[in-house]
Scaffold this active site. Structure first.
Site, short mmCIF file in Angstrom:
data_model
loop_
_atom_site.label_atom_id
_atom_site.label_comp_id
_atom_site.label_asym_id
_atom_site.label_seq_id
_atom_site.Cartn_x
_atom_site.Cartn_y
_atom_site.Cartn_z
N GLY A 17 25.83 14.31 45.20
CA GLY A 17 25.31 15.68 44.75
C GLY A 17 26.05 16.66 45.78
N GLY A 35 29.05 17.53 46.12
CA GLY A 35 30.45 18.03 45.48
C GLY A 35 31.49 17.23 46.01
N LYS A 36 31.44 15.70 46.14
CA LYS A 36 32.31 15.22 46.69
C LYS A 36 33.33 14.88 45.48
CE LYS A 36 30.24 11.62 46.97
NZ LYS A 36 29.57 10.37 46.90
N THR A 37 32.97 14.53 44.54
CA THR A 37 33.89 14.21 43.21
C THR A 37 34.69 15.34 43.02
OG1 THR A 37 32.16 12.73 42.57
CG2 THR A 37 33.99 13.05 41.00
N ASP A 94 32.84 4.58 43.53
CA ASP A 94 31.04 4.74 43.38
C ASP A 94 30.65 3.72 42.52
OD1 ASP A 94 28.73 5.80 43.46
OD2 ASP A 94 29.35 7.71 43.95
N THR A 136 26.51 16.63 36.64
CA THR A 136 26.67 15.14 37.06
C THR A 136 25.35 14.74 37.16
OG1 THR A 136 28.80 15.87 38.36
CG2 THR A 136 27.79 14.03 38.94
#
Lengths: 122, 591
Positions: B23, B25-27, B50, B509
């Protein structure tokens, strides 16, 4: 010299520590066999989950599986003949087959060394 | 304050790991970086490891564990390593050749043994090592970008090579407890290579993503230290979602801004040592290629302004209504589930406090390896009806080992004990230990309500999966099975005893993740009782153009939750201060 083969059911590890609890019987067998193998006795142990090939290579074992199903494992072979099923050999049986003193397998720890911390005595 | 993030930094680094709590904002950052580098003509492979990946949602393309070109972006390939799928392939490789040769029942029992948590974890790690060491991949791509799992899981993944290597070196009896990867000895070199690549600063960079929030920074600092300890020193940090300006007359806007600035004042010393970049808080959602390209141009507003909708804000019940329902229905076990970073811990804590206020005796606990309950309750609280605890994997493993060894010491000699000890050092032990601790916590509900803040999605599912597997195995086991384990699954499945609360944010997401989570739970015969939409800007009246833009993007997700997904839905507005401590958490319930 006698040759012992143990065909285990599908399990994660032969000591049984990977279950919801530890089975003391599995631990006993695992350590007794470990100790015999270290003395050079001819003992093989196969796990259905990891080494299914060993189960198909041996006709007696394949037939046993076909007839009684995997729930009847383990199956124990002495010199190629099925001598036990659904249970593991006791320490007495193991010592008889390999002609060693039962004491050597049953013995509780002998060499529990006593440690004295000198600093505490001062 | 911080320099803007620029993917040029990595011009010469082949492997890039984007990591951080779910959550943050990694992706989207990993995707934006991949697109940027591909746009510059570099050959790029983007991989997600993941267990609850949303790479597909962000790129808007179906992915598998085989890399495939991403449509409309030249030079970019992507793949999604689904650990469940990897485990299935692994299982089929082992079992497949014996179909027809061994009886079906034997095949089935092999499959069952190879579907545990260990296999899943190992299969995923194996895939990950294969990518890193594959010369074809190394030659074909200028950059391989990993969008990794939430922190706790990633750490374990990254720690595995060291753990395995130590284990293999010390093992004198052929590593008997490595069931799922019995051919491990052959892999030793591969895993060693993986460790080497990970700690080589010329080949690998680790990019930690954080939010400008106290808890997120605290978490990042912890991860940074742990990764440094296992030799991964080439780290940098991105502070993602920084609000750059604010409206002083708008309460939410200035609170939002102030809160970020306050959090940054407490910037952990350990993090200051590394390169720190920032990315702006944007009014648009970070999905789709076009929006991802805007991110590195530092656009806070979309290029096209959508027509203002005149509709009024949606109204949903408040958290207090959820607490009232639990209080009346006498639920014994409450699980808050959802992706990391959606505020599960806060929601679980608030529900616990709410139930205590209604006169119930409550125990609050967490299985999240990255949780911070102690932090949440960092004020001294003194309430006889509320107790808190956390399940710490490391402590559980130690306790489990001690228990096993002390039980066994009655029947085993020294050599036998040494042998058993070796098996207990296997990484699989952790799963077992944590699972047992989880079961014990649930069992406490006999005389109090137990609120469990569970681990992030993927991990929790593995845990529940183990529950099912062990449940099946119980009938066979001759060892002593704790009562708590026996009753666990039936209890989790009984809606009169257990309620699952799914926590989400009103964003793409988190909602899609939560939807998948719900599907998985339903398949395991567990029906989530309600959904809580946390930290909603939509439920505030902000006039700030960036925040209001974001509030509008929330609308469709709130509608989706309310109309399609939830049996009951509740909403918690974005609140201007972090709720730390009993008294403040109480305000959540009163409002």
């Amino acid at each position: 010299m006698n040759k012992l083969e143990i065909y285990d059911p599908a399990m994660c590890c032969s000591t049984g520590v990977c279950g919801p609890s530890v089975d003391p019987e599995l631990t006993r067998v695992a350590s007794a066999i470990f100790s015999l193998q270290k003395r050079g006795f001819d003992i093989e142990r196969y796990n259905l989950a990891n080494e299914p090939g060993k189960f198909t290579e041996n006709k007696a074992v394949t037939d046993f599986l076909q007839e009684k199903g995997p729930d009847a494992l383990p199956v124990i072979l002495l010199n190629g003949d099925i001598v036990m099923e659904s249970t593991y050999p006791s320490n007495d049986e193991l010592s008889e087959w390999f002609d060693i003193d039962t004491e050597e397998l049953n013995d509780r720890p002998k060499n529990n060394s006593v440690t004295i911390d000198i600093s505490e005595l001062k | 304050m911080f320099q803007s993030f620029n993917p040029k930094t990595f011009e010469n680094t082949q492997f890039l790991f984007f990591t951080g709590k779910g959550g943050v904002g990694k992706t989207s950052t990993a995707c934006a970086t991949a697109i940027h580098l591909a746009d510059e003509g570099k050959k790029v492979l983007l991989v997600s490891t993941d267990p609850a990946s949303n790479l597909q949602d962000v790129l808007e393309v179906e992915l598998t564990n085989t890399p495939r070109p991403v449509p409309n972006i030249e030079n970019l390939d992507a793949s999604n390593i689904d650990p469940e799928e990897a485990a299935e392939m692994y299982r089929e490789n082992v079992v497949g050749p014996y179909r027809g040769k061994l009886p079906d029942t034997a095949i089935k029992s092999m499959e069952e043994q190879l579907s545990g948590a260990c296999t899943v974890e190992m299969a995923a790690f194996d895939e990950f090592s294969n990518i890193i060491s594959d010369p074809a991949i190394r030659n074909r791509y200028d950059h391989v970008i990993f969008d990794t799992a939430p922190t706790g899981h990633t750490l374990r993944l990254l720690q595995l090579p060291t753990a395995w290597n130590e284990f293999l070196e010390e093992s004198t009896h052929g590593a008997s407890c490595l069931g799922p990867l019995s051919g491990l000895q052959e892999k030793k070199e591969l895993y060693e290579q993986t460790v080497k690549f990970l700690s080589d600063k010329d080949q690998t960079a680790l990019i930690l993503i954080t939010r400008p929030e106290t808890s997120s920074l605290y978490e990042s600092n912890r991860s940074a230290n742990e990764l440094r300890e296992i030799g991964i020193k080439n780290q940098m940090l991105i502070v993602n979602g920084l609000l750059q300006t604010h409206l002083s007359y708008d309460e939410v806007s200035s609170a939002f801004y102030q809160r970020q600035q306050e959090a940054l004042k407490g910037f952990p010393k350990g993090l200051k040592q590394m390169l720190v970049y920032s990315l702006p808080f944007v009014s648009y959602s970070l999905t789709g290629v076009e929006n991802l390209r805007y991110l590195f141009k530092q656009y806070t507003m979309p290029a096209k302004v959508e027509t203002q909708s005149q509709q009024e804000n949606l109204q949903l019940p408040k958290l207090s209504s959820v607490v009232d329902r639990f209080s009346e229905s006498q639920t014994r076990v409450i699980l808050t589930m959802g992706k990391g970073g959606v505020g599960k811990t806060t929601v679980a804590s608030s529900i616990a406090v709410g139930l205590v206020e209604k006169g119930h005796k409550v125990h609050l606990t967490t299985t999240d390896p990255a949780a911070h309950l102690e932090y949440t309750f960092s004020d001294t609280f003194d309430h006889e009806k509320l107790s808190i605890s956390s399940i710490n994997p490391k402590d559980e493993v130690t306790a489990y080992k001690e228990e096993v060894l002390s039980q066994a010491s009655e029947s085993l000699d020294e050599q036998g004990l040494a042998y058993l000890k070796e098996d207990l050092d296997s990484p699989c032990t952790e799963e077992i230990a944590v699972f047992r601790a989880f079961a014990e916590q649930v069992a406490k509900c006999e005389d109090e309500i137990v609120v469990i803040d569970t681990a992030p999605t993927g991990h929790t599912l593995l845990l529940l999966d183990s529950a099912e597997k062990y449940h099946k195995e119980l009938t066979k086991s001759t060892g002593e099975v704790p009562e708590s384990v026996k009753t666990l699954l039936p209890r989790l499945r009984n809606p009169k005893e257990t309620s699952v609360v799914i926590v989400t944010l009103a964003e793409t997401t988190p909602v899609l993740e939560a939807e998948r989570l719900q599907k998985d739970l339903v398949r395991a015969n567990i029906d989530p009782e309600c959904w809580i939409i946390n930290q909603s800007l939509h439920a505030t009246e902000t006039q700030d153009p960036v925040l209001a833009g974001r509030a509008k993007t929330e609308r469709k997700w709130i509608e989706k939750v309310r109309d399609e997904l939830a049996q009951n839905a509740a909403i918690i507005p974005w609140i201007s201060e972090e709720k730390i401590g009993y008294t403040k958490l109480k305000e959540f319930i009163i409002n």
